[in-house]
Design a protein around this motif. Sequence first.
Motif, mmCIF file in Angstrom:
data_model
loop_
_atom_site.group_PDB
_atom_site.id
_atom_site.type_symbol
_atom_site.label_atom_id
_atom_site.label_comp_id
_atom_site.label_asym_id
_atom_site.label_seq_id
_atom_site.Cartn_x
_atom_site.Cartn_y
_atom_site.Cartn_z
ATOM 1 N N ILE A 29 0.814 -1.199 0.125
ATOM 2 C CA ILE A 29 -0.228 0.457 0.117
ATOM 3 C C ILE A 29 0.883 1.757 -0.528
ATOM 4 N N ALA A 30 1.002 1.846 -0.857
ATOM 5 C CA ALA A 30 1.366 3.952 -0.381
ATOM 6 C C ALA A 30 0.989 4.364 0.159
ATOM 7 N N PRO A 31 2.055 4.822 1.553
ATOM 8 C CA PRO A 31 2.174 5.541 2.318
ATOM 9 C C PRO A 31 0.485 6.159 2.021
ATOM 10 N N VAL A 283 -1.827 2.928 -8.407
ATOM 11 C CA VAL A 283 -1.743 2.803 -7.064
ATOM 12 C C VAL A 283 -0.260 3.221 -6.392
ATOM 13 N N LEU A 284 1.133 2.638 -6.266
ATOM 14 C CA LEU A 284 1.662 3.361 -5.282
ATOM 15 C C LEU A 284 2.463 4.115 -5.949
ATOM 16 N N ASP A 285 2.320 5.353 -6.832
ATOM 17 C CA ASP A 285 2.571 6.265 -7.098
ATOM 18 C C ASP A 285 1.581 7.566 -7.413
ATOM 19 N N ASP A 286 0.316 6.552 -5.373
ATOM 20 C CA ASP A 286 -0.059 8.310 -5.208
ATOM 21 C C ASP A 286 -1.871 8.392 -5.668
ATOM 22 N N GLY A 287 -1.933 6.854 -6.579
ATOM 23 C CA GLY A 287 -3.229 7.101 -6.664
ATOM 24 C C GLY A 287 -4.200 7.699 -6.412
ATOM 25 N N VAL A 288 -4.713 6.859 -5.457
ATOM 26 C CA VAL A 288 -6.039 7.116 -4.989
ATOM 27 C C VAL A 288 -6.250 8.496 -4.053
ATOM 28 N N HIS A 289 -4.332 9.171 -3.261
ATOM 29 C CA HIS A 289 -4.480 10.021 -2.941
ATOM 30 C C HIS A 289 -4.859 11.248 -4.517
ATOM 31 N N ASN A 290 -4.361 11.362 -5.297
ATOM 32 C CA ASN A 290 -4.363 11.954 -6.192
ATOM 33 C C ASN A 290 -6.039 12.307 -6.352
ATOM 34 N N ALA A 291 -6.170 11.136 -6.653
ATOM 35 C CA ALA A 291 -7.735 10.868 -6.943
ATOM 36 C C ALA A 291 -9.107 11.530 -5.379
#
Length: 298
Positions: A29-31, A283-291
């Motif tokens: 999981i990306a932090p 996923v590991l390039d802050d995908g959820v955060h960026n969305a």
Amino acid sequence: MDAVTPTESSPRILFIDVDGTILEHGSVIAPSTATAIRAVRERGHLVYLCTGRSAGDIHPDVAAIGFDGAITNGGAYATRGEEELFFHPMPRADVDRLTSYFEENGVHYFLQANQQVYASPGILGMMTSFLRMRAARRSEDLAHLGIDEDQQDLLNAVLTEAADRYLPVSEADRDHIAKAVFVSDRSDSVDQAQRALGERFHVIPGSMPMPGGSNGEISLRGTNKGAAIVEVLSILGLDAADAIGIGDSWNDVEMFQVCGTAVAMGGADPQLRALADHVTTGVLDDGVHNALATLGLL
């Protein structure tokens, strides 16, 4: 992701997939993902997991993030906190039909109950190559995040976890099965299953990146993430226009169709990305955060 105007401050509800969205290759999981989900909830928005996995098969690092509820087993089961909202198991006759089909065609399979997954004989041996590949990719994922771990230790951990996680299919309570997953050394196993079972069952390609052969997921026709989201929203008294779905695979299609806003991960299939309102990073390039940041939820 394309720039959009941030949403109004009214509470939203987020339905978020696990594998390929929160987790990369089953374990990393990306932090920023955990931080972003917690921040969204702190701002008064609801966050529900929406996964094909059984509730008992959700990675503990995912569960530790904290959620308001969950849709699991591809839409067959839903909870709000500790409260069960609904459970739609397959009728026993349908479970028997599926297992007969698998065994007659030499297809290995898993049966999913809410808290447990049951494995047919020999399936873990067949999946050894996949598990080795997963361990190698986990090592690469951790290195991407600046974390070093011994690859042999990772491989041993992955193989041990798989052996310990699943019970023999002979122990399954066939009155409480929600979904089946199958693995075959044939490249056309999904097409074959769709032809043989499609009038009664929803058969879609699976998300396991097997080095050969193919895999798929089977639920009762009408049981999917989209139908479950509609049912959850009705129970909660919320509008689908305020719902956001984030996912990456073919079991997310119906979720995209019912949510007011659909977001595909950067690694999603191009055809799925074409169905989304927005495409975020990996996923590991802050995908959820960026969305979540782009949608004005952070």
